[in-house]
Design a protein around this motif. Sequence first.
Motif, short mmCIF file in Angstrom:
data_model
loop_
_atom_site.label_atom_id
_atom_site.label_comp_id
_atom_site.label_asym_id
_atom_site.label_seq_id
_atom_site.Cartn_x
_atom_site.Cartn_y
_atom_site.Cartn_z
N ARG A 116 -25.65 -32.73 -109.81
CA ARG A 116 -25.99 -32.91 -108.39
C ARG A 116 -24.82 -32.64 -107.45
NH1 ARG A 116 -29.23 -38.49 -109.07
NH2 ARG A 116 -30.82 -37.71 -110.47
N PHE A 117 -23.77 -32.02 -107.95
CA PHE A 117 -22.66 -31.67 -107.07
C PHE A 117 -23.12 -30.55 -106.13
CE2 PHE A 117 -19.09 -28.81 -106.05
CZ PHE A 117 -18.29 -29.70 -105.35
N THR A 118 -22.89 -30.76 -104.85
CA THR A 118 -23.20 -29.76 -103.85
C THR A 118 -21.89 -29.31 -103.22
OG1 THR A 118 -25.28 -30.88 -103.36
CG2 THR A 118 -24.51 -29.28 -101.74
N MET A 119 -21.69 -28.03 -103.20
CA MET A 119 -20.45 -27.48 -102.65
C MET A 119 -20.38 -27.76 -101.15
SD MET A 119 -17.77 -25.72 -103.36
CE MET A 119 -16.92 -24.19 -103.30
N PRO A 120 -19.35 -28.51 -100.72
CA PRO A 120 -19.19 -28.75 -99.28
C PRO A 120 -18.72 -27.47 -98.58
CG PRO A 120 -17.76 -30.20 -100.59
CD PRO A 120 -18.37 -29.21 -101.51
N TYR A 121 -18.85 -27.46 -97.26
CA TYR A 121 -18.35 -26.32 -96.50
C TYR A 121 -16.86 -26.54 -96.22
CZ TYR A 121 -17.17 -23.20 -92.76
OH TYR A 121 -16.54 -22.25 -92.00
N PHE A 122 -16.09 -25.50 -96.42
CA PHE A 122 -14.66 -25.52 -96.11
C PHE A 122 -14.32 -24.35 -95.22
CE2 PHE A 122 -14.92 -27.50 -100.30
CZ PHE A 122 -14.26 -28.69 -100.07
N THR A 123 -13.43 -24.59 -94.27
CA THR A 123 -12.89 -23.48 -93.50
C THR A 123 -11.90 -22.79 -94.42
OG1 THR A 123 -13.07 -24.77 -91.47
CG2 THR A 123 -11.60 -22.86 -91.42
N PRO A 124 -12.08 -21.50 -94.66
CA PRO A 124 -11.16 -20.81 -95.57
C PRO A 124 -9.72 -20.83 -95.04
CG PRO A 124 -13.08 -19.45 -95.06
CD PRO A 124 -13.11 -20.62 -94.14
N TYR A 125 -8.77 -20.96 -95.96
CA TYR A 125 -7.35 -20.96 -95.59
C TYR A 125 -6.86 -19.53 -95.57
CZ TYR A 125 -2.36 -21.70 -95.59
OH TYR A 125 -1.03 -21.67 -95.26
N LYS A 126 -6.24 -19.17 -94.44
CA LYS A 126 -5.62 -17.85 -94.30
C LYS A 126 -4.12 -18.04 -94.21
CE LYS A 126 -9.67 -16.37 -91.83
NZ LYS A 126 -10.24 -16.40 -90.51
N GLU A 127 -3.40 -17.05 -94.58
CA GLU A 127 -1.94 -17.13 -94.75
C GLU A 127 -1.18 -17.71 -93.56
OE1 GLU A 127 1.68 -14.40 -96.44
OE2 GLU A 127 -0.15 -13.43 -95.79
N GLU A 128 -1.59 -17.44 -92.34
CA GLU A 128 -0.81 -17.86 -91.18
C GLU A 128 -1.10 -19.29 -90.73
OE1 GLU A 128 -4.58 -15.97 -89.97
OE2 GLU A 128 -2.95 -15.24 -91.21
N GLU A 129 -1.96 -20.00 -91.40
CA GLU A 129 -2.35 -21.34 -90.98
C GLU A 129 -1.46 -22.41 -91.60
OE1 GLU A 129 -6.47 -21.38 -92.07
OE2 GLU A 129 -7.01 -20.00 -90.47
N ASP A 130 -1.54 -23.62 -91.09
CA ASP A 130 -0.76 -24.76 -91.55
C ASP A 130 -1.35 -25.26 -92.87
OD1 ASP A 130 0.24 -27.36 -92.01
OD2 ASP A 130 0.46 -27.76 -89.87
N GLN A 131 -0.58 -25.17 -93.93
CA GLN A 131 -1.09 -25.56 -95.25
C GLN A 131 -1.28 -27.06 -95.36
OE1 GLN A 131 2.18 -25.11 -94.93
NE2 GLN A 131 3.01 -26.82 -96.05
N ASP A 132 -0.46 -27.84 -94.67
CA ASP A 132 -0.65 -29.30 -94.71
C ASP A 132 -1.99 -29.71 -94.11
OD1 ASP A 132 1.78 -29.84 -95.94
OD2 ASP A 132 2.84 -30.12 -94.05
N ARG A 133 -2.33 -29.07 -92.99
CA ARG A 133 -3.61 -29.36 -92.33
C ARG A 133 -4.77 -28.99 -93.26
NH1 ARG A 133 -3.32 -26.96 -87.00
NH2 ARG A 133 -2.20 -28.85 -86.51
N HIS A 134 -4.65 -27.84 -93.93
CA HIS A 134 -5.71 -27.42 -94.85
C HIS A 134 -5.86 -28.41 -96.01
CE1 HIS A 134 -8.47 -24.69 -96.81
NE2 HIS A 134 -7.77 -24.81 -97.92
#
Length: 158
Positions: free
Chosen positions: A16-34
């Motif tokens: 019953r695991f349903t994949m949640p929605y994630f904003t994809p991480y792109k190289e120029e973004e803050d990795q801590d926030r992701h």
Amino acid sequence: MSPFTNEIEQTNPPRRFTMPYFTPYKEEEDQDRHLKQYRSTMILYRSNDALMCKIFATTLQGEVQDWFHTLPLQSIRSFNELSFVFTKEYSSNRSIKMTSNHLFNIKKNPWETIRDYVKRFKAEKAKIVGCNEGIATAAFRNGFPIEHLLFGKLIMGE
């Protein structure tokens, strides 16, 4: 072939695991926030280390996804390890938290109207959490040519 150990690779998601929605991480973004957003979204599954690893890999996009596939085979044994190598690789993207002293870098350009300077100054000030008003006022005055100081006092409400 995968950078995950065989144990992680062979683990299936829970029923019953349903994949949640994630904003994809792109190289120029803050990795801590992701990572914070990812951990918050996956909070119900944080005890399932294999799932945390596998799903995290799907949130990476573009060059970051390419980087992930360059990791040595079977080198990732846990989500903590994956988080560490990810953070280490993209630490230059970390958001820099500004202090009130940042405002001393803002100067009125000769061609800029006073209104535009005030607008730009206030926009920068709004980005600073817990901005010290005394420092902000001093920085505002410091950014003005001397002939505008009296008028600047009127704008700032003094």
